[in-house]
Design a protein around this motif. Structure first.
Motif, PDB file in Angstrom:
ATOM      1  N   THR A 178     -14.672  22.795  23.313  1.00 55.00           N
ATOM      2  CA  THR A 178     -14.864  24.031  24.065  1.00 55.00           C
ATOM      3  C   THR A 178     -16.338  24.440  24.064  1.00 55.00           C
ATOM      4  N   ARG A 182     -14.844  29.690  25.957  1.00 57.74           N
ATOM      5  CA  ARG A 182     -14.463  29.361  27.326  1.00 57.74           C
ATOM      6  C   ARG A 182     -13.113  28.660  27.288  1.00 57.74           C
ATOM      7  N   GLY A 183     -12.085  29.355  27.749  1.00 58.91           N
ATOM      8  CA  GLY A 183     -10.748  28.757  27.776  1.00 58.91           C
ATOM      9  C   GLY A 183     -10.059  28.709  26.437  1.00 58.91           C
ATOM     10  N   ALA A 184     -10.543  29.454  25.455  1.00 57.20           N
ATOM     11  CA  ALA A 184      -9.895  29.420  24.143  1.00 57.20           C
ATOM     12  C   ALA A 184     -10.280  30.631  23.299  1.00 57.20           C
ATOM     13  N   HIS A 198      -5.129  28.247  23.376  1.00 59.64           N
ATOM     14  CA  HIS A 198      -5.721  27.685  24.596  1.00 59.64           C
ATOM     15  C   HIS A 198      -5.393  28.621  25.740  1.00 59.64           C
ATOM     16  N   TRP A 199      -6.403  29.043  26.410  1.00 62.64           N
ATOM     17  CA  TRP A 199      -6.192  30.014  27.498  1.00 62.64           C
ATOM     18  C   TRP A 199      -7.107  29.638  28.641  1.00 62.64           C
ATOM     19  N   GLU A 200      -6.694  28.617  29.337  1.00 62.49           N
ATOM     20  CA  GLU A 200      -7.491  28.112  30.459  1.00 62.49           C
ATOM     21  C   GLU A 200      -7.064  28.813  31.741  1.00 62.49           C
ATOM     22  N   ARG A 214      -8.582  28.267  39.738  1.00 60.79           N
ATOM     23  CA  ARG A 214      -9.849  27.521  39.726  1.00 60.79           C
ATOM     24  C   ARG A 214     -10.190  27.044  41.141  1.00 60.79           C
ATOM     25  N   PHE A 234     -13.990  29.178  35.057  1.00 59.55           N
ATOM     26  CA  PHE A 234     -13.240  28.979  33.826  1.00 59.55           C
ATOM     27  C   PHE A 234     -12.789  30.352  33.364  1.00 59.55           C
ATOM     28  N   ASN A 235     -12.002  30.333  32.303  1.00 53.95           N
ATOM     29  CA  ASN A 235     -11.651  31.617  31.710  1.00 53.95           C
ATOM     30  C   ASN A 235     -12.585  31.885  30.536  1.00 53.95           C
ATOM     31  N   HIS A 236     -13.660  32.595  30.804  1.00 57.16           N
ATOM     32  CA  HIS A 236     -14.588  32.978  29.736  1.00 57.16           C
ATOM     33  C   HIS A 236     -14.039  34.219  29.050  1.00 57.16           C
ATOM     34  N   TYR A 281     -11.072  34.440  33.781  1.00 60.42           N
ATOM     35  CA  TYR A 281     -10.006  33.685  34.426  1.00 60.42           C
ATOM     36  C   TYR A 281     -10.411  33.199  35.828  1.00 60.42           C
TER      37      TYR A 281
END
Ligand SMILES: *[C@@H]1O[C@H](CO)[C@@H](O)[C@H](O)[C@H]1NC(C)=O
Ligand SMILES: *[C@@H]1O[C@H](CO)[C@@H](O)[C@H](O)[C@H]1NC(C)=O
Ligand SMILES: *[C@@H]1O[C@H](CO)[C@@H](O)[C@H](O)[C@H]1NC(C)=O
Ligand SMILES: *[C@@H]1O[C@H](CO)[C@@H](O)[C@H](O)[C@H]1NC(C)=O
Ligand SMILES: *[C@@H]1O[C@H](CO)[C@@H](O)[C@H](O)[C@H]1NC(C)=O
Ligand SMILES: *[C@@H]1O[C@H](CO)[C@@H](O)[C@H](O)[C@H]1NC(C)=O
Length: 848
Positions: free
Chosen positions: A54, A74-76, A94-96, A102, A117-119, A137
């Motif tokens: 990540t 980013r994504g986590a 994990h949170w993508e 996207r 990305f999901n920042h 997201y």
């Protein structure tokens, strides 16, 4: 930057200072501080590094009592063990962003390598069981309440567009205060920047009036100050916002029309604000803002703010870091200022500004002010008059608030001037700790992260700052994005693009002697009679420390009284010899004594004192003797190296083996002096050449260091001044290049290999791929730093080690750093001179 521009800036600063009435008692030079020691990445120990695949570990939440460090990336989201972030026990959410979002993001023209990305940008404790997190997201912000124990994402998410910015790079700050979520940013692409309260029965926003309220604001920080606590007037808690915005109030002649003046601001709102009834409905009725000035009004951009409040809110101080604004793209500088809460309050209690539509400018408002005072919180006094909440406020007050959120007075730094003005550094983050020292006083210790992955640790002593050390915590330059201090773990956590670091607040063991320990002035460390140790872990009765003056407590005024092993040097008359002596401290001055008493002063022929050694050129028999190198700092002298130099008038008949140090790694038994002398001469020559090359590589490394080297192994007896440039802090690419080139110098130091000397002897110049590298232009001199004789040695050190400065150069008066030659220039001149000596017997000194 050209000198001309530099002068222009200096002139401008003066004009600005005079015009704006900020007479600073100290000049930029006085306000600059050199970090006492430099610790490069390779010298670091005790550092724990957490990273995964990540990226962007930007949001930190430390729960010291639970022993957990939460990290939004980013994504986590990660939960790390705060006592050891690398212990492998971390948990991960994990949170993508979903592929559809996207895709949308991509179609909006956003960057799918950094933005889509999901920042995770918000991560705070919501209640005893849940955390609250928001992520961008892929430009569709979402928020979620996360069960901290189960540490999984919930089944349902909340809309995030009122709470979290769409853009991962947008300035943003958020706090959860008593169940209310207070966030400030520009939420959507085209929306106006806004301070909002959500998750609360009465959501509030700022009035949509850029001219008056928030004008293109870029938020940096928010701080809760519990002013209701023990308040005799029944005051409310306040949330302070720090940001930079477009300056509306002044039309200044310093700017042409194309440039937009921006100013730093502090604003505040009251926690109990519920908005007005008809006017300012669902809007803040307590929003007020004032200008925050540090050093160069209009030319500074706020980067980071941290606060400290020990012993009640009235003692709250804010530390703020500023960098030069983009107009000065070619010049990098930072300023650090401290503000007291009373200074901020003073501005909010003073006169208001008013915008005159006709004149299109802001000016002081001197008319009647309605009651209760517009923008103030509901206090006992207003309650007594029947104003129980902001909804009860009269229309006259709310109308006034709408048009007069800006205060006339500006918030000036405590003491009227910055604590620090630092060139060639861009501070990106600040964290502050208050440490009780052995003298019974409390000192604020600032940790300042830079834009290229260094941490400066500084102690605030009175109205000035002493930078204890600069530490390169990331090998790859990257901005330090977050800093959090843990008292329980005595650690500093550092968040950046590539990972999370856990660094001890102090590494006292780095200070080897009593003098080193005292001179460091590190409030976390003290000398216990045998080692420098953390005060927190030792019995304080036997400890010595001197934060105030940094030179008292050790027994004698001469640092090391014990003897150091003598190193022998034998050279043939006319050769050059370097006696290495590294000053561990960037603040120390090298002092050399010959035969115990005679100080080697400026102007002595053939002697040059540099920051890491003494260069004796064109040796004569009278140069023989015992050389002692001391570091002198704050009146204390520490013995660092001792040499016995023998200059032979001619080659002796019988070989003298004793001239070689016993520690030498090569067999010296049957090497005769002539041979050695030849090697000395040739190695010096080769070294000079390679030093030129190395200098280039050092220049590449823009972030030069003050000290060129650490003490080298004694087996490498004769090497170049800058042989260690290569070893320290070089780029990875250069590393690789070197390997490809066949590792000519495995560790960057030239070694003497007798068997190879004759080869070099035939043609030392051709031996190297580039004979004399083209000289890069000397680094520009900071004009505001070139102001005198007295400051010279420090000025030289402040040049970031890009040039090796000859502190004691003969013939030339040291009136200005302009006279100081860079080491490369010096080497080239010497090289020239060497060439001549083969032809001409007597060299014209003036050509040097
Ligand atoms: C995330 O990290 C990448 C790689 O270092 C960097 O280019 C990017 O700017 C970072 N993004 C944010 C929002 O910090
Ligand atoms: C964190 O690490 C410490 C020591 O390494 C250990 O005692 C502690 O149990 C760990 N905490 C958690 C939550 O794993
Ligand atoms: C990003 O977009 C480009 C084209 O716009 C595409 O070629 C590339 O594969 C995309 N990368 C990812 C990681 O989706
Ligand atoms: C904390 O907040 C969450 C989400 O709003 C809620 O489900 C939970 O019941 C709350 N916990 C407590 C102890 O109030
Ligand atoms: C304000 O509160 C007091 C006591 O709580 C109450 O007596 C008074 O009527 C309230 N005033 C208004 C305007 O609501
Ligand atoms: C230092 O002492 C050595 C011998 O002890 C002597 O040869 C030399 O001349 C002395 N140098 C000076 C400059 O006094």
């Amino acid at each position: 930057m050209s000198r001309g521009t530099s002068h222009l800036l200096t002139a401008l600063l003066v004009v600005v200072e005079v015009a704006m009435g900020y007479p600073s008692r100290r000049s930029a030079t006085d306000l600059d501080a050199t970090p006492r020691t430099t610790v490069t990445f390779d010298e670091l120990s005790d550092v724990r590094h957490f990273s995964t695949r990540t990226l962007n570990y930007s949001t930190l939440l430390l729960e010291d009592e639970r022993g957990v460090l939460y990290v939004g990336a980013r994504g986590a989201i990660f939960a790390l063990n705060s006592s050891d972030v690398t212990d492998g026990s971390h948990r991960t959410i994990h949170w993508e962003a979903s592929p559809e979002k996207r895709m949308d993001c991509l179609q909006k023209g956003k960057n799918n390598k950094t933005e889509c990305f999901n920042h995770v940008r918000f991560l705070q404790r919501l209640n005893s069981t849940h955390l609250y997190a928001c992520g961008t997201y892929a430009f569709h912000p979402l928020c979620a309440a996360i069960d901290a124990d189960r540490f999984t994402l919930p089944a349902h998410f909340e809309e995030g567009k009122e709470k979290c910015p769409y853009d991962p790079a947008r300035g943003y700050t958020g706090l959860i205060v008593d169940g209310g979520l207070y966030t400030a940013t520009r939420y959507e692409f085209r929306s106006l920047p806004d301070i909002r309260r959500n998750l609360y029965q009465r959501p509030l926003k700022t009035e949509e009036s850029p001219l008056h309220w928030l004008n293109d604001a870029e938020f940096v920080a928010s701080v809760l100050v519990r002013e209701s606590k023990d308040s005799p007037v029944g005051d409310d808690d306040k949330i302070y916002y720090f940001f930079t915005e477009r300056a509306g109030e002044e039309t200044t002649s310093f700017f042409d029309k194309s440039q937009v003046a921006r100013v730093a601001r502090v604003a505040r709102v009251c926690k109990s604000d519920v908005g007005g009834k008809k006017i300012l409905q669902r809007k803040w009725t307590s929003f007020m803002k004032a200008r925050l000035v540090c050093y160069i009004p209009y030319y500074e951009v706020l980067r980071s703010v941290c606060s400290l409040d020990e012993g009640g809110w009235a003692s709250t101080v804010f530390y703020a870091a500023f960098t030069l604004s983009a107009q000065w793209r070619t010049m990098e500088a930072s300023a650090v200022c401290r503000y007291s809460i009373s200074g901020v309050q003073h501005a909010f209690e003073g006169p208001y500004m008013e915008y005159q539509d006709s004149a299109r400018k802001w000016s002081r408002y001197d008319g009647a002010v309605p009651e209760p005072r517009p923008g103030s919180c509901i206090t006992d006094r207003s309650r007594r008059k029947g104003y129980n909440s902001s909804q009860d406020l009269p229309n006259s007050v709310l109308d006034f608030v709408k048009l007069h959120p800006l205060m006339f007075e500006e918030v000036k730094p405590a003491g009227g001037e910055p604590l620090l003005v630092k060139k060639n550094v861009a501070y990106s983050q600040l964290a502050v700790d208050r440490v009780r020292a052995l003298d019974g006083r409390s000192y604020d210790v600032l940790f300042m992260g830079t834009g290229d992955g260094w941490i400066h640790k500084a102690v605030v002593v009175g109205s000035s700052i002493h930078i204890v050390e600069e530490v390169q915590v990331f090998k790859d330059p990257q901005p330090v994005e977050s800093l959090v201090i843990s008292h329980a773990q005595r650690s500093l956590y550092v968040g950046a693009a590539s990972g999370i670091l856990q660094v001890p607040l102090a590494s006292c063991a780095r200070y080897a002697s009593c003098y080193d320990c005292i001179l460091a002035r590190d409030p976390y460390c003290a000398w216990d009679g045998s080692v420098c140790r953390a005060t927190a872990t030792a019995d304080s009765t036997r400890l010595v420390q001197d934060i105030q003056s940094g030179n008292e407590g050790c027994r004698s005024t001469f640092g090391r009284t014990g003897s150091l092993p003598w190193k022998n040097r034998t050279v043939l008359q006319g050769d050059d010899v370097l006696l290495p002596c590294d000053q561990r401290s960037n603040l120390a001055r090298a002092v050399w004594l010959l035969n115990g008493s005679e100080a080697l002063a400026a102007g002595q022929e053939g002697l040059r004192v540099g920051v890491d050694g003494l260069l004796v050129t064109d040796t004569l028999p009278r140069h023989s003797g015992e050389y002692r190198c001391y570091g002198e700092e704050r009146g204390l002298r520490t013995l660092l190296a001792t040499y016995s130099l023998t200059v032979l008038a001619e080659m002796p008949r019988s070989p003298t083996v004793a001239t070689l140090p016993p520690a030498a790694s090569y067999a010296a038994g049957d090497v005769n002096v002539a041979y050695i002398s030849a090697i000395v001469a040739l190695v010096v020559l080769c070294s000079l050449l390679s030093a030129g090359l190395l200098y280039m590589s050092c220049l590449e490394k823009r972030k030069g260091k003050y000290v060129l080297g650490e003490p080298r192994p004694s087996s490498v007896e004769l090497q170049t001044v800058s042989a260690n440039c290569l070893r320290k802090g070089h780029h990875r690419e250069e590393d690789e290049e070197e390997e490809e080139e066949g590792s000519a110098y495995p560790d960057g130091c030239l070694r003497i290999i007798p068997g190879e000397a004759p080869t070099a002897a035939t043609s030392p110049v051709k031996e190297l791929p580039v004979a004399v590298p083209p000289l890069p232009p000397p680094p520009p001199l900071p004009a505001e730093l070139t102001n005198g004789v007295g400051a010279l040695p420090n000025v030289l050190r402040k040049m970031n080690g890009n040039s090796y400065m000859l502190l004691q150069q003969q013939d030339e008066p040291l009136a200005s750093p302009l006279y100081s030659t860079s080491f490369t220039e010096e080497l080239n001149k010497m090289l020239e001179k060497r060439k001549h000596t083969q032809l001409v017997e007597k060299l014209d000194e003036s050509s040097v």
